[in-house]
Enzyme design. Sequence first.
Site, PDB file in Angstrom:
ATOM      1  N   SER A 142      -4.803  34.616 -34.672  1.00 58.09           N
ATOM      2  CA  SER A 142      -4.547  33.174 -34.604  1.00 58.09           C
ATOM      3  C   SER A 142      -4.620  32.762 -33.138  1.00 58.09           C
ATOM      4  O   SER A 142      -4.494  33.614 -32.254  1.00 58.09           O
ATOM      5  CB  SER A 142      -3.133  32.896 -35.125  1.00 58.09           C
ATOM      6  OG  SER A 142      -2.746  31.559 -34.875  1.00 58.09           O
ATOM      7  N   TYR A 155       6.157  34.585 -35.248  1.00 55.28           N
ATOM      8  CA  TYR A 155       4.790  34.505 -35.789  1.00 55.28           C
ATOM      9  C   TYR A 155       3.783  34.903 -34.706  1.00 55.28           C
ATOM     10  O   TYR A 155       2.875  35.711 -34.953  1.00 55.28           O
ATOM     11  CB  TYR A 155       4.502  33.083 -36.291  1.00 55.28           C
ATOM     12  CG  TYR A 155       3.105  32.887 -36.836  1.00 55.28           C
ATOM     13  CD1 TYR A 155       2.722  33.453 -38.052  1.00 55.28           C
ATOM     14  CD2 TYR A 155       2.159  32.143 -36.129  1.00 55.28           C
ATOM     15  CE1 TYR A 155       1.442  33.276 -38.549  1.00 55.28           C
ATOM     16  CE2 TYR A 155       0.869  31.962 -36.620  1.00 55.28           C
ATOM     17  CZ  TYR A 155       0.515  32.525 -37.831  1.00 55.28           C
ATOM     18  OH  TYR A 155      -0.762  32.360 -38.317  1.00 55.28           O
TER      19      TYR A 155
END
Length: 246
Positions: A142, A155
């Site tokens: 990501s 995350y």
Amino acid sequence: MENLKSKVIIITGASSGIGEAAAKLLAQNGAKLVLAARREERLQTIVNEIEQAGGEAAYIQTDVVSLEDMQKLAQFALEQYGRIDVLVNNAGIMPNSFLNELKVEEWDQMIDVNIKGVLNGIAAVLPIMREQKFGHIINLSSVAGYEVHPTSAVYSATKFAVRAISEGLRQEESPSSNIRSTIISPGMTDTELFNTISSPAIQAMASQMKSMAISPYSIARAIAYAINEPDDIGVNEIVIRPTVLK
Ligand code: NDP
């Protein structure tokens, strides 16, 4: 996309979002898909849609947190199609929160799905790919694998880890075993990922940004590109974000 034809491709997290889009795009281009996720009905519907469009796909219910499930997935792919060309470790969750909320169960879940899930995928297919002497493992990181923002610490940590694991895999396996490693790092993409945020306030913040989100097919195209390149070309890392975001 000539090189996609007949490639056997496993995708985890194929029941929605980026995984679903990649499955449909790759199947349209002649690949044979094995779809994995927990929601069986969704997988069945996607397989039906692929078959109705003239493509080839099968599914098996899989929890990426379970190594046993991942090994069953790899065996299932071998039984269906006789080899595994590509594994796309795409399953992921993003229950973002502030650290001081101490949502330790959600931290554990993110570590389990986003890190251990990827490692379980590698453990399940690496011996098979080494024996075949070919293979390609694509891991979804990501832009949060490069940068940290308030609420994204855990995350982001999982997505930093995905990049480290993928780069380690590349260095160890590419030169000796001909196994390619690709990191795909999307920015804000219009999927169900934001539903995994349990805090209404943080969900609302994320929803405000959602108008800028790009289509999951933009990420699917990057996955297809990495697979389609000839075997002697390793596409190691692709970052894709909405043009309007810094
Ligand atoms: P979605 O929520 O639409 O898809 C996530 C997928 O992961 C679902 O198919 C879900 O299926 C699956 N999944 C979750 N937990 C498990 C599990 N334990 N076992 C098996 N499958 C599981 O989100 P995206 O498509 O956006 O997410 C795909 C990847 O892209 C993730 O790794 C995410 O972190 C990454 N990403 C997404 C971005 C975005 O903005 N959307 C940005 C950057 C990266 P099921 O619930 O049926 O098991």
